[in-house]
Design an enzyme around this catalytic site. Structure first.
Site, PDB file in Angstrom:
ATOM      1  N   LYS A  68     -12.577  -4.935  -3.188  1.00  0.00           N
ATOM      2  CA  LYS A  68     -11.523  -4.042  -2.701  1.00  0.00           C
ATOM      3  C   LYS A  68     -11.737  -2.605  -3.206  1.00  0.00           C
ATOM      4  O   LYS A  68     -11.559  -1.633  -2.474  1.00  0.00           O
ATOM      5  CB  LYS A  68     -10.158  -4.574  -3.151  1.00  0.00           C
ATOM      6  CG  LYS A  68      -8.968  -3.685  -2.870  1.00  0.00           C
ATOM      7  CD  LYS A  68      -8.692  -3.514  -1.400  1.00  0.00           C
ATOM      8  CE  LYS A  68      -7.600  -2.479  -1.170  1.00  0.00           C
ATOM      9  NZ  LYS A  68      -7.434  -2.132   0.237  1.00  0.00           N
ATOM     10  N   LYS A 105      -4.369   5.671  -7.979  1.00  0.00           N
ATOM     11  CA  LYS A 105      -4.513   4.536  -8.913  1.00  0.00           C
ATOM     12  C   LYS A 105      -5.840   3.815  -8.649  1.00  0.00           C
ATOM     13  O   LYS A 105      -6.585   3.478  -9.576  1.00  0.00           O
ATOM     14  CB  LYS A 105      -3.304   3.609  -8.702  1.00  0.00           C
ATOM     15  CG  LYS A 105      -3.298   2.285  -9.415  1.00  0.00           C
ATOM     16  CD  LYS A 105      -3.646   1.099  -8.530  1.00  0.00           C
ATOM     17  CE  LYS A 105      -2.865   0.893  -7.281  1.00  0.00           C
ATOM     18  NZ  LYS A 105      -3.282  -0.232  -6.448  1.00  0.00           N
TER      19      LYS A 105
HETATM   20  P1  NAP Z   1       4.870   0.019  -2.600  1.00  0.00           P
HETATM   21  O1  NAP Z   1       5.517   0.104  -1.274  1.00  0.00           O
HETATM   22  O2  NAP Z   1       4.935   1.160  -3.542  1.00  0.00           O
HETATM   23  O3  NAP Z   1       5.477  -1.283  -3.342  1.00  0.00           O
HETATM   24  C1  NAP Z   1       5.156  -1.565  -4.668  1.00  0.00           C
HETATM   25  C2  NAP Z   1       5.866  -2.857  -5.081  1.00  0.00           C
HETATM   26  O4  NAP Z   1       5.560  -3.110  -6.472  1.00  0.00           O
HETATM   27  C3  NAP Z   1       7.384  -2.752  -4.984  1.00  0.00           C
HETATM   28  O5  NAP Z   1       7.904  -4.031  -4.675  1.00  0.00           O
HETATM   29  C4  NAP Z   1       7.759  -2.345  -6.414  1.00  0.00           C
HETATM   30  O6  NAP Z   1       9.076  -2.666  -6.762  1.00  0.00           O
HETATM   31  C5  NAP Z   1       6.786  -3.206  -7.192  1.00  0.00           C
HETATM   32  N1  NAP Z   1       6.576  -2.735  -8.555  1.00  0.00           N
HETATM   33  C6  NAP Z   1       6.111  -1.525  -8.972  1.00  0.00           C
HETATM   34  N2  NAP Z   1       6.025  -1.483 -10.310  1.00  0.00           N
HETATM   35  C7  NAP Z   1       6.482  -2.681 -10.759  1.00  0.00           C
HETATM   36  C8  NAP Z   1       6.640  -3.261 -12.055  1.00  0.00           C
HETATM   37  N3  NAP Z   1       6.315  -2.577 -13.176  1.00  0.00           N
HETATM   38  N4  NAP Z   1       7.090  -4.524 -12.137  1.00  0.00           N
HETATM   39  C9  NAP Z   1       7.407  -5.225 -11.019  1.00  0.00           C
HETATM   40  N5  NAP Z   1       7.295  -4.750  -9.765  1.00  0.00           N
HETATM   41  C10 NAP Z   1       6.823  -3.486  -9.652  1.00  0.00           C
HETATM   42  O7  NAP Z   1       3.332  -0.374  -2.487  1.00  0.00           O
HETATM   43  P2  NAP Z   1       2.553  -1.140  -1.336  1.00  0.00           P
HETATM   44  O8  NAP Z   1       2.019  -0.133  -0.385  1.00  0.00           O
HETATM   45  O9  NAP Z   1       3.355  -2.291  -0.855  1.00  0.00           O
HETATM   46  O10 NAP Z   1       1.302  -1.668  -2.192  1.00  0.00           O
HETATM   47  C11 NAP Z   1       1.353  -2.855  -2.983  1.00  0.00           C
HETATM   48  C12 NAP Z   1      -0.059  -3.155  -3.465  1.00  0.00           C
HETATM   49  O11 NAP Z   1      -0.923  -3.355  -2.328  1.00  0.00           O
HETATM   50  C13 NAP Z   1      -0.689  -2.023  -4.288  1.00  0.00           C
HETATM   51  O12 NAP Z   1      -1.501  -2.553  -5.300  1.00  0.00           O
HETATM   52  C14 NAP Z   1      -1.542  -1.282  -3.256  1.00  0.00           C
HETATM   53  O13 NAP Z   1      -2.607  -0.590  -3.850  1.00  0.00           O
HETATM   54  C15 NAP Z   1      -1.993  -2.430  -2.379  1.00  0.00           C
HETATM   55  N6  NAP Z   1      -2.356  -2.056  -1.002  1.00  0.00           N
HETATM   56  C16 NAP Z   1      -1.566  -1.206  -0.279  1.00  0.00           C
HETATM   57  C17 NAP Z   1      -1.931  -0.883   1.037  1.00  0.00           C
HETATM   58  C18 NAP Z   1      -1.140   0.066   1.888  1.00  0.00           C
HETATM   59  O14 NAP Z   1      -1.695   0.552   2.900  1.00  0.00           O
HETATM   60  N7  NAP Z   1       0.118   0.385   1.579  1.00  0.00           N
HETATM   61  C19 NAP Z   1      -3.075  -1.448   1.603  1.00  0.00           C
HETATM   62  C20 NAP Z   1      -3.830  -2.338   0.848  1.00  0.00           C
HETATM   63  C21 NAP Z   1      -3.460  -2.635  -0.461  1.00  0.00           C
HETATM   64  P3  NAP Z   1      10.277  -1.613  -6.458  1.00  0.00           P
HETATM   65  O15 NAP Z   1      10.733  -1.912  -5.052  1.00  0.00           O
HETATM   66  O16 NAP Z   1      11.284  -1.942  -7.481  1.00  0.00           O
HETATM   67  O17 NAP Z   1       9.710  -0.230  -6.615  1.00  0.00           O
END
Ligand code: NAP
Length: 294
Positions: free
Chosen positions: A166, A234
């Site tokens: 990844k 990140k």
């Molecule tokens: P996001 O919308 O910012 O959501 C992050 C999630 O993590 C939320 O549920 C947040 O909770 C939770 N979180 C953050 N810090 C935390 C902690 N200390 N303890 C427990 N929960 C915590 O991010 P996302 O886009 O869904 O991405 C999630 C993951 O997938 C990341 O690792 C990202 O790099 C990866 N990813 C993202 C994409 C994309 O296009 N968006 C694509 C591939 C991979 P709250 O709701 O309380 O903030």
């Protein structure tokens, strides 16, 4: 299957919703308790959500979040039982993944890292691509769930190899997008019709999925987050850490990291990573947009 889903952000929310739609018995937990998924039960803690589940699936922000969810107060660890499988679709450190897997396996459960590519639209459409690290037999058991949330699974090797793959995927996305952004800024200064330029790119060997996905957003100046800049930043830091550990030099990425650093300082962390173009625009004194965009 009885699935516990932890983390209902941009990716996790629609992933869990697709599991519910496919008829799985889903219990969710999210740090901010106001987020829910229709048709799923909500739990107060990761431990409570994981109680009695066959599979625990996580999609949270970063390495620290995964550690908290698994091993923090009221973490999943306290609900682990023999035969349970923990799956991580967050993008986190491969080294930390090895450590988490060892601790989970010490409790009789198994661990798979299965980060994703496909972004928000892929998650919503159940069209993600998973890159998985883990035992073949364990991955086989997960196939019904992979099939609901994604269109394909690439088996990259043992635990942590999904995360390693990844990072190398996002390394390319960050550099390809940066190349596109620099081209758009220069083209704007040179007076090129940007919509025509995008069509030219798509028709030539320069075409890429990154450009096809991002071009419409950029030309309409829509920087609402599909993949937030803070998360790509990140990932860039994880790539540079991995490069340091393995004595690899990544000069292009080091330069791109500086751009993400400056863009974050300007308060753009919650925008899409496409917003890194705004720094280039500022330096060039030009704004990139399609002729029709107001
Ligand atoms: P996001 O919308 O910012 O959501 C992050 C999630 O993590 C939320 O549920 C947040 O909770 C939770 N979180 C953050 N810090 C935390 C902690 N200390 N303890 C427990 N929960 C915590 O991010 P996302 O886009 O869904 O991405 C999630 C993951 O997938 C990341 O690792 C990202 O790099 C990866 N990813 C993202 C994409 C994309 O296009 N968006 C694509 C591939 C991979 P709250 O709701 O309380 O903030």
């Amino acid at each position: 299957m009885r699935v516990c889903f932890l983390g209902l952000g941009i990716m996790g929310g629609p992933m869990a919703a697709n599991l519910v739609k496919a008829g799985h018995e889903v219990t969710t937990w999210n740090r901010t308790s106001s987020k829910h998924v229709e048709g799923a039960k909500s739990a107060a803690t990761p431990r409570e959500a994981a109680q009695g589940a066959e599979i625990v699936w996580m999609c949270v922000a970063d390495t620290n979040a995964v550690e908290q969810v698994l091993f923090g107060a009221n973490g999943v660890e306290q609900a682990l039982t023999q035969g349970m499988i923990v799956v991580d679709s967050s993008t986190i450190s491969p080294m930390a993944t090895l450590n988490f897997a060892q601790r989970v396996r010490g409790r009789g459960a198994d661990y798979v890292d299965a980060p994703v590519t496909g972004s928000k639209i892929g998650a919503e459409a159940g069209q993600l691509i998973f890159m998985a690290g883990g035992e073949e037999g364990t991955l086989e058991k997960l196939q019904p769930l992979f099939g609901v949330m994604g269109k394909s699974v690439f088996r990259m090797g043992t635990v942590s190899k999904g995360q390693a793959a990844k990072l190398t995927m996002n390394l390319q996305i960050a550099l390809i997008y940066e190349g596109f952004a620099e081209a758009l800024v220069l083209a704007s200064k040179l007076g090129v019709d940007l919509q025509a330029l995008v069509e030219l790119i798509k028709a030539s060997m320069v075409r890429s999925g990154v450009v096809e996905y991002k071009a419409p957003f950029v030309l309409q100046r829509d920087f609402s987050p599909n993949f937030p800049l803070r998360l790509m930043f990140k990932d860039i830091r994880l790539m540079l850490d991995a490069a340091r550990e393995t004595r690899v030099k990544l000069p292009g990425l080091e330069t791109v990291e500086e751009i993400y650093d400056l863009a974050s300082e300007e308060g753009n962390g919650d925008l899409d990573y496409a917003a890194t173009i705004t720094l280039l625009e500022k330096w060039a004194g030009v704004e990139v947009k399609a002729k029709s965009a107001s």
